[in-house]
Design a protein around this motif. Structure first.
Motif, PDB file in Angstrom:
ATOM      1  N   TYR A   1       0.687  -1.439   0.186  1.00  0.00           N
ATOM      2  CA  TYR A   1       0.051   0.087  -0.136  1.00  0.00           C
ATOM      3  C   TYR A   1       0.985   1.244   0.081  1.00  0.00           C
ATOM      4  O   TYR A   1       0.215   2.377  -0.079  1.00  0.00           O
ATOM      5  CB  TYR A   1      -0.857   0.057   1.234  1.00  0.00           C
ATOM      6  CG  TYR A   1      -1.751  -1.395   1.095  1.00  0.00           C
ATOM      7  CD1 TYR A   1      -2.416  -1.694   0.161  1.00  0.00           C
ATOM      8  CD2 TYR A   1      -2.008  -2.079   2.308  1.00  0.00           C
ATOM      9  CE1 TYR A   1      -3.552  -2.573   0.103  1.00  0.00           C
ATOM     10  CE2 TYR A   1      -2.857  -3.138   2.407  1.00  0.00           C
ATOM     11  CZ  TYR A   1      -3.420  -3.249   1.228  1.00  0.00           C
ATOM     12  OH  TYR A   1      -4.318  -4.660   1.425  1.00  0.00           O
TER      13      TYR A   1
ATOM     14  N   LYS B   1      -2.444   8.924   0.398  1.00  0.00           N
ATOM     15  CA  LYS B   1      -3.638   8.393   0.907  1.00  0.00           C
ATOM     16  C   LYS B   1      -4.651   8.538  -0.116  1.00  0.00           C
ATOM     17  O   LYS B   1      -5.502   7.341  -0.459  1.00  0.00           O
ATOM     18  CB  LYS B   1      -4.351   8.930   2.300  1.00  0.00           C
ATOM     19  CG  LYS B   1      -5.210   8.759   2.823  1.00  0.00           C
ATOM     20  CD  LYS B   1      -6.110   9.448   4.017  1.00  0.00           C
ATOM     21  CE  LYS B   1      -7.004  10.237   3.121  1.00  0.00           C
ATOM     22  NZ  LYS B   1      -7.713  11.453   4.232  1.00  0.00           N
TER      23      LYS B   1
ATOM     24  N   LYS C   1      -3.614   6.051  -3.005  1.00  0.00           N
ATOM     25  CA  LYS C   1      -3.883   4.718  -2.512  1.00  0.00           C
ATOM     26  C   LYS C   1      -5.437   4.050  -2.483  1.00  0.00           C
ATOM     27  O   LYS C   1      -5.883   3.232  -2.867  1.00  0.00           O
ATOM     28  CB  LYS C   1      -3.441   4.484  -1.059  1.00  0.00           C
ATOM     29  CG  LYS C   1      -3.413   2.824  -0.423  1.00  0.00           C
ATOM     30  CD  LYS C   1      -3.597   2.794   1.042  1.00  0.00           C
ATOM     31  CE  LYS C   1      -4.822   2.078   1.386  1.00  0.00           C
ATOM     32  NZ  LYS C   1      -5.003   2.180   2.856  1.00  0.00           N
ATOM     33  N   ASN C   2      -6.070   5.226  -2.115  1.00  0.00           N
ATOM     34  CA  ASN C   2      -7.707   5.244  -2.114  1.00  0.00           C
ATOM     35  C   ASN C   2      -7.973   4.800  -3.694  1.00  0.00           C
ATOM     36  O   ASN C   2      -8.868   3.946  -4.139  1.00  0.00           O
ATOM     37  CB  ASN C   2      -8.509   6.295  -1.648  1.00  0.00           C
ATOM     38  CG  ASN C   2      -8.616   6.484  -0.424  1.00  0.00           C
ATOM     39  OD1 ASN C   2      -8.432   5.399   0.254  1.00  0.00           O
ATOM     40  ND2 ASN C   2      -9.118   7.501   0.157  1.00  0.00           N
TER      41      ASN C   2
ATOM     42  N   VAL D   1      -5.810   1.167  -4.751  1.00  0.00           N
ATOM     43  CA  VAL D   1      -6.065   0.034  -4.217  1.00  0.00           C
ATOM     44  C   VAL D   1      -7.678  -0.313  -3.866  1.00  0.00           C
ATOM     45  O   VAL D   1      -8.306  -1.403  -4.102  1.00  0.00           O
ATOM     46  CB  VAL D   1      -5.569  -0.010  -2.745  1.00  0.00           C
ATOM     47  CG1 VAL D   1      -5.873  -1.294  -1.781  1.00  0.00           C
ATOM     48  CG2 VAL D   1      -4.081   0.095  -2.743  1.00  0.00           C
ATOM     49  N   ASN D   2      -8.438   0.827  -3.628  1.00  0.00           N
ATOM     50  CA  ASN D   2      -9.746   0.868  -3.351  1.00  0.00           C
ATOM     51  C   ASN D   2     -10.514   1.124  -4.377  1.00  0.00           C
ATOM     52  O   ASN D   2     -11.843   1.220  -4.196  1.00  0.00           O
ATOM     53  CB  ASN D   2     -10.065   1.881  -2.111  1.00  0.00           C
ATOM     54  CG  ASN D   2      -9.322   1.473  -0.790  1.00  0.00           C
ATOM     55  OD1 ASN D   2      -9.036  -0.055  -0.674  1.00  0.00           O
ATOM     56  ND2 ASN D   2      -8.817   2.272  -0.010  1.00  0.00           N
TER      57      ASN D   2
ATOM     58  N   VAL E   1     -11.486   4.200  -5.491  1.00  0.00           N
ATOM     59  CA  VAL E   1     -12.206   5.412  -5.271  1.00  0.00           C
ATOM     60  C   VAL E   1     -11.588   6.292  -6.309  1.00  0.00           C
ATOM     61  O   VAL E   1     -10.730   6.309  -6.937  1.00  0.00           O
ATOM     62  CB  VAL E   1     -11.889   6.001  -3.879  1.00  0.00           C
ATOM     63  CG1 VAL E   1     -12.421   7.063  -3.632  1.00  0.00           C
ATOM     64  CG2 VAL E   1     -12.331   4.702  -2.764  1.00  0.00           C
TER      65      VAL E   1
END
Lengths: 360, 360
Positions: free
Chosen positions: B5, B316, B319-320, B323-324, B326
């Motif tokens: 991450y 952050k 990463k969103n 990884v997510n 978003v």
């Protein structure tokens, strides 16, 4: 104790500020309060009683009576601005020295009538801009004059505001078009303009441009406004004055090598202590992860409040005239007139659609 | 320790500010420096050595090589402003998230090209305005939002200046018309404009009027300038930015009930401590012989310097996305664009003879 060199003051009117200045006259060692006059004897008596004036102070039911009193050397005039021409001129004609509350006049034409009367009658003139007389002001001037620590002035910004309540904004003398038509510009902007001129060592701006959208009350009196001023050599200044925001009394002056800040320049938070803040020869630390030095605080003590120092200075000049035959000190005339010129330029700029007004 | 991450940064160019930001990337817990590229491998190697980069960091002799490195998630671009469009767009097209040094672009047209490329390629955009990320900024925002202690904003004044030496004023990248044509307006005025927008909670001004007589170097690049801004409901703002006066980094915000001051808003004097000063519900004391309360100091500690918090926040968001799944956070796009609109308005006002430029 009063002696033959003590200057005897009369006060015209029972304005709130007269309480503060009559206390100052009491505190200053070289003058004394001799008379108070109001439009009614009842009002004057009530004021004298409320302020615990001794019985020796003469209480009059007219301004004329104060001016006709041969014991009165000088008058303090805290009347509404629209009455200044009449009473300051009459005072001068009766050979009374004139300490005139600000704003001194509605415009330069009126002020010049007053100044001419003072000049023709050989009386001292001073406007009641109290902070000029705090020892802090001299100390700050010293810093601004320090070629190594402040360098050349580049920019000044000044603010004076306080929050007037609903009643103030409708009914106070300071927002009545027939009494104090300059509103916030005269009452608080006056100090900002003086501060800018002071920081510029009384060099006049080349031009003044009012900021658009001043705020007004229903009667059309200014409640807030701002302006930008240009000086020689690219020097800039700006100010903002208002009856609509919390008490703020700031000067920030930027020099090539240092800067000066004061946050209570008009009336110090504490009566006997005037702080100011300076930084000089600042630099970045490391990879610009910090900077150094931080501002340092300078606390200037004063035994007498600034308004007492003001009446003391005024009384000293009056004594020089009365006892020593010296001519009136014209420095105060000049500074007052320059301030009024800038006030007039702000009004002219607003009136002409916020264009720059050149100052000759 | 880097994990799956952890966001991997590349840096384009060896600007001085890259030293500070590479240290920030090292300090932030959720990212790591992966690559540095310069136009010459020698320059990049020298920079890596001087900054004690570990051998694991890849050193490239071109910016393209950084963008082509599949291990690089995001790039920090501290290149001269005139190169931003080319390299920020290329970075976005290669799916690298973009942390862009300010001034972000020479004008809004260029910035919109960059923002469109970021939008089209689903990458995060953020300008490197570090002070936004100091916890002090959040605390100050809290005060400005306090209806009882600050009330409604009425006026803001901001200053950022530092003294450039003779060599700087002739030769620094920041004053070269082909590299950073915005001069002091872009380098330091950017922060003042951001501060004004921030204080106004990103409401845009109705109009921007540049002050007359900005100062220029021989190449015609701005060395100092100021402007006045008008907002809805009579709110006023002004700023002054300069390479010609001692380091000053001030925001002064006036509200109906309180005021806020900060004197090191861009880079705190101390890296781990951000002071600010507030006054609320001030009043006169006695016969206006003093005032109360005096300003109070608020000291906001931070474990990480503001630039590390910036790359942490940026990482952050990356990463969103990565990884997510978003979408990119558009708040930073919007704030950056608004700042550029005002920069452009100042330039337009200067170009058109200091007229007010209406903002739609």
């Amino acid at each position: 104790m009063a002696d033959q060199y003590t200057i005897h003051f009369g006060i015209l009117g029972c304005a709130n500020i007269a309480r503060k200045v009559s206390r100052a006259i009491k505190l200053a060692p070289n003058c004394t309060l001799s008379a108070i006059g109001s439009r009614s004897i009842e009002k004057a008596s009530k004021f004298a009683k409320e302020n615990e004036y001794p019985d020796s102070i003469k209480v009059y039911g007219s301004y004329d009576a104060v001016l006709d009193d041969p014991d009165v050397d000088a008058v303090y005039i805290p009347l509404p601005t629209s009455l200044h021409v009449k009473w300051a001129v009459l005072a001068a004609e009766k050979k009374k020295h004139v300490l005139l509350e600000k704003p001194v006049a509605l415009n330069l034409k009126d002020l010049d009538i007053i100044l001419e009367a003072c000049e023709n009658n050989g009386v001292q003139y001073m406007d009641a801009t109290m902070w000029m007389h705090h020892p802090r002001t001299t100390q700050m001037r010293g810093f601004l004059s320090d070629a190594h620590r402040f360098g050349q002035l580049k920019a000044v910004h000044s603010v004076f505001s306080y929050l007037g309540g609903d009643d103030f904004l409708k009914n106070d003398i300071r927002v009545q078009p027939d009494l104090d038509a300059l509103g916030a510009l005269g009452d608080v902007g006056w100090y900002c303009i003086r501060a800018i001129l002071w920081a510029n060592d009384y060099e006049m701006p080349k031009a003044v441009t009012a900021w658009r959208e001043p705020e007004y009350n229903e009667a059309g009196v200014i409640l807030s406004c701002g302006a930008s001023l240009r000086f020689e050599d690219g020097k800039q200044a700006s100010f903002y004055c208002s009856f609509l925001s919390n008490l703020t009394m700031d000067i920030s002056a930027l020099g090539t090598r240092g800067n000066l800040r004061v946050h209570d320049f008009v009336i110090p938070f504490q009566e006997n202590l005037g702080p100011f803040y300076v930084t000089a020869n600042s630099g970045w630390v490391g990879m610009s992860i910090g900077c150094d030095p931080p501002p340092t605080e300078h606390l200037i003590k004063t035994d007498l409040p600034q308004e007492a120092l003001m009446v003391m200075e005024f009384s000293k000049l009056v004594k020089n005239i009365k006892v020593n035959g010296v001519a009136p000190e014209r420095k105060w005339t000049s500074i007052s007139r320059k301030t009024q010129v800038v006030v007039d330029a702000v009004i002219a700029s607003i009136g002409k659609g916020f264009v720059p007004i050149e100052i000759n």
